[in-house]
Write an enzyme that holds these catalytic residues in place. Structure first.
Site, PDB file in Angstrom:
ATOM      1  N   ASP A 194       3.631   0.847  12.025  1.00 31.64           N
ATOM      2  CA  ASP A 194       2.396   0.275  11.479  1.00 31.64           C
ATOM      3  C   ASP A 194       2.080  -1.109  12.034  1.00 31.64           C
ATOM      4  OD1 ASP A 194       1.814   2.476   9.990  1.00 31.64           O
ATOM      5  OD2 ASP A 194       2.367   1.639   8.053  1.00 31.64           O
ATOM      6  N   ARG A 228      -8.965   0.668   3.583  1.00 27.37           N
ATOM      7  CA  ARG A 228      -7.937   1.538   2.988  1.00 27.37           C
ATOM      8  C   ARG A 228      -6.615   0.794   2.800  1.00 27.37           C
ATOM      9  NH1 ARG A 228      -6.093   5.465   6.286  1.00 27.37           N
ATOM     10  NH2 ARG A 228      -4.624   5.800   4.603  1.00 27.37           N
ATOM     11  N   CYS A 282      -5.732   8.631   8.048  1.00 28.00           N
ATOM     12  CA  CYS A 282      -5.970   8.248   9.446  1.00 28.00           C
ATOM     13  C   CYS A 282      -5.563   9.366  10.391  1.00 28.00           C
ATOM     14  CB  CYS A 282      -5.142   7.009   9.802  1.00 28.00           C
ATOM     15  SG  CYS A 282      -5.707   5.507   9.007  1.00 28.00           S
ATOM     16  N   ARG A 337       0.901  15.168  11.379  1.00 29.41           N
ATOM     17  CA  ARG A 337       1.857  14.644  10.408  1.00 29.41           C
ATOM     18  C   ARG A 337       2.161  15.804   9.482  1.00 29.41           C
ATOM     19  NH1 ARG A 337       0.506   8.696   8.198  1.00 29.41           N
ATOM     20  NH2 ARG A 337      -1.686   8.993   8.524  1.00 29.41           N
ATOM     21  N   LYS A 350       0.827  -1.210   0.000  1.00 28.88           N
ATOM     22  CA  LYS A 350       0.000   0.000   0.000  1.00 28.88           C
ATOM     23  C   LYS A 350       0.861   1.258   0.000  1.00 28.88           C
ATOM     24  CE  LYS A 350      -2.775   2.756   3.241  1.00 28.88           C
ATOM     25  NZ  LYS A 350      -1.784   3.735   3.720  1.00 28.88           N
ATOM     26  N   ASN A 351       1.886   1.293   0.879  1.00 30.45           N
ATOM     27  CA  ASN A 351       2.665   2.524   1.018  1.00 30.45           C
ATOM     28  C   ASN A 351       3.543   2.812  -0.198  1.00 30.45           C
ATOM     29  OD1 ASN A 351       1.485   3.054   3.487  1.00 30.45           O
ATOM     30  ND2 ASN A 351       3.121   2.127   4.688  1.00 30.45           N
TER      31      ASN A 351
END
Length: 428
Positions: free
Chosen positions: A304, A396, A116, A121, A22-23
């Protein structure tokens, strides 16, 4: 709106396959904007973030198809359309559109990103990088405006190690005039993946995966075919699930090197693990010992995986300290675990977990993506039925999670929520 139900106490056994990262995916798709001809990316995860990015690329004039994990992006007709709101707001990684649009068109307008809620951030390091390359950056009515006559290479030192800023500066710099040097760059595997795609497109990048990245600007980039790396966080989540409720699980399509920090901790807990070339076997753990963990930037323990790992520690004998140095606000799952009977308390940026405890099924709510994973994991270990809401967060980052876990023997399913339940959750 749906909820997820899990009947605990069923052992997991068999093989589970990991999807693309995903990242990485959320940066690879915007990177395609920089090319002058079509790009094919294979192995993408089928998650809501990717569908949202597809929609955003179509909004600016791209032609995009996405099926069976393969996305073909034709960027030839794209324009620097402003994207002040809409889908952009819902997507954390929408900030990669800034670097990509700036790199190709020397301008961009992007609404401030969502995602999220993990505490602040900030994107100040991204902005610092864009300004060093010659862009003027202003914040107008909640959107970031980027403008440059031309981008010129620069030496940029990141004050904090940031994956997002490292990738974003790379995207903006690959077509800038001259050489860009990013110092104190992040070293995550996802950065190497993005650099590999850009290099296949004709970019000149050296040092990705180290803390100094050198980029010599080129005039144009062309299309190519790229296969994404496997998702080390999804793989890690499955390894933790296998340690918690497994009787021998093979996690397939992994790069074991990316999982070393987790593997070491699981072995310390007495979990039998065998490493293959591109798979990991997690055996049944008889008695779990307790361990402390501290999240760090790669190659340290990933933030994570902190939340799912906390769920696992409720089953271990003794008391453990979990410290998150990256997102200190990442403890929203703790209250939900307490509802299930966990003996956990938070102090500052640490959580103290006392075990072993047999968790009890309860109604819980996922406040973010990895908290969702932690609660699904808790449900697999608990007695009785656990009901998880807030599935939009889980969707997600994990594709087909219920199908994958069902195939291992879990009793897990989705149900529509009633009107009353929906209202109750909205007001909570």
């Amino acid at each position: 709106m749906e909820k997820l139900k899990i009947e605990g106490g069923h052992s997991l056994k068999g093989t589970i396959k990991v999807d693309g990262a995903k990242n990485s995916a959320v940066a690879l798709v915007p990177a395609a904007i920089l090319a002058e001809s079509p790009i094919t990316i294979e192995g993408l995860p089928d998650i809501s973030d990717i569908h949202m990015l597809k929609g955003l690329l179509e909004e600016i004039g791209g032609f995009v198809t996405f099926e069976d994990g393969e996305m073909i992006i034709d960027p030839t007709q794209m324009t620097a359309m402003p994207l002040p709101n809409g889908k952009v707001k819902k997507l954390r990684a929408s900030y990669y559109l800034m670097g990509a649009l700036l790199g190709r068109f020397n301008k961009a307008v992007i609404g401030l990103p969502g995602g999220c809620h993990l505490g602040p951030r900030p994107i100040d390091q991204h902005i610092k990088g864009f300004e060093a390359l010659g862009a003027e950056v202003t914040n107008e009515q909640g959107a970031i405006y980027l403008r440059a006559n031309e981008l010129r290479g620069a030496r940029i030192y990141l004050d904090v190690v940031s994956v997002g800023a490292t990738i974003n500066i790379m995207l903006a710099a690959v077509r800038a005039k001259g050489q860009t040097i990013i110092e104190n760059a992040a070293k995550e595997p996802e950065i190497i993946d993005v650099a590999t795609l850009l290099s296949n497109m004709g970019a000149n990048i050296k040092g990705a995966g180290t803390d100094v990245i050198r980029i010599d600007g080129v005039d144009q980039l062309h299309g190519c075919r790229h296969t994404i790396i496997p998702d080390r966080i999804e793989a890690g989540t499955f390894m933790i699930m296998a340690a918690a409720a497994g009787e021998g699980v093979v996690i397939d399509n992994v790069i074991p090197l990316h999982l070393e920090s987790l593997t070491a901790k699981l072995r310390e807990m007495n979990v039998p693990i065998e490493i293959g070339e591109d798979s990991v076997f997690v055996g049944k753990a008889e008695l779990l010992k307790t361990v402390d963990i501290k999240t760090l930037v790669y190659p340290g323990f990933p933030t994570d995986l902190q939340q799912p790992f906390t769920s696992l520690l409720t089953k271990a004998d003794g008391s453990a300290i979990v410290t998150d140095t990256i997102y200190p606000a990442r403890f929203k799952h703790i209250d939900e675990l307490r509802r299930m009977g966990a003996n956990v308390k938070t102090e500052g940026r640490s959580a103290i977990v006392n075990g072993p405890v047999v968790l009890q099924g309860a109604k819980v709510k996922a406040s973010d993506l990895r908290a969702g994973a932690a609660l699904v994991l808790a449900g697999l270990m608990a007695e009785g039925i656990t009901e998880v809401t807030g599935l939009e967060h889980i969707d997600r980052g994990y594709s087909r999670l219920t199908e994958k876990l069902t195939a291992l023997g879990a009793n897990i399913w989705r149900e529509e929520m009633s009107e009353e339940e929906f209202e109750e959750i909205k007001s909570s």
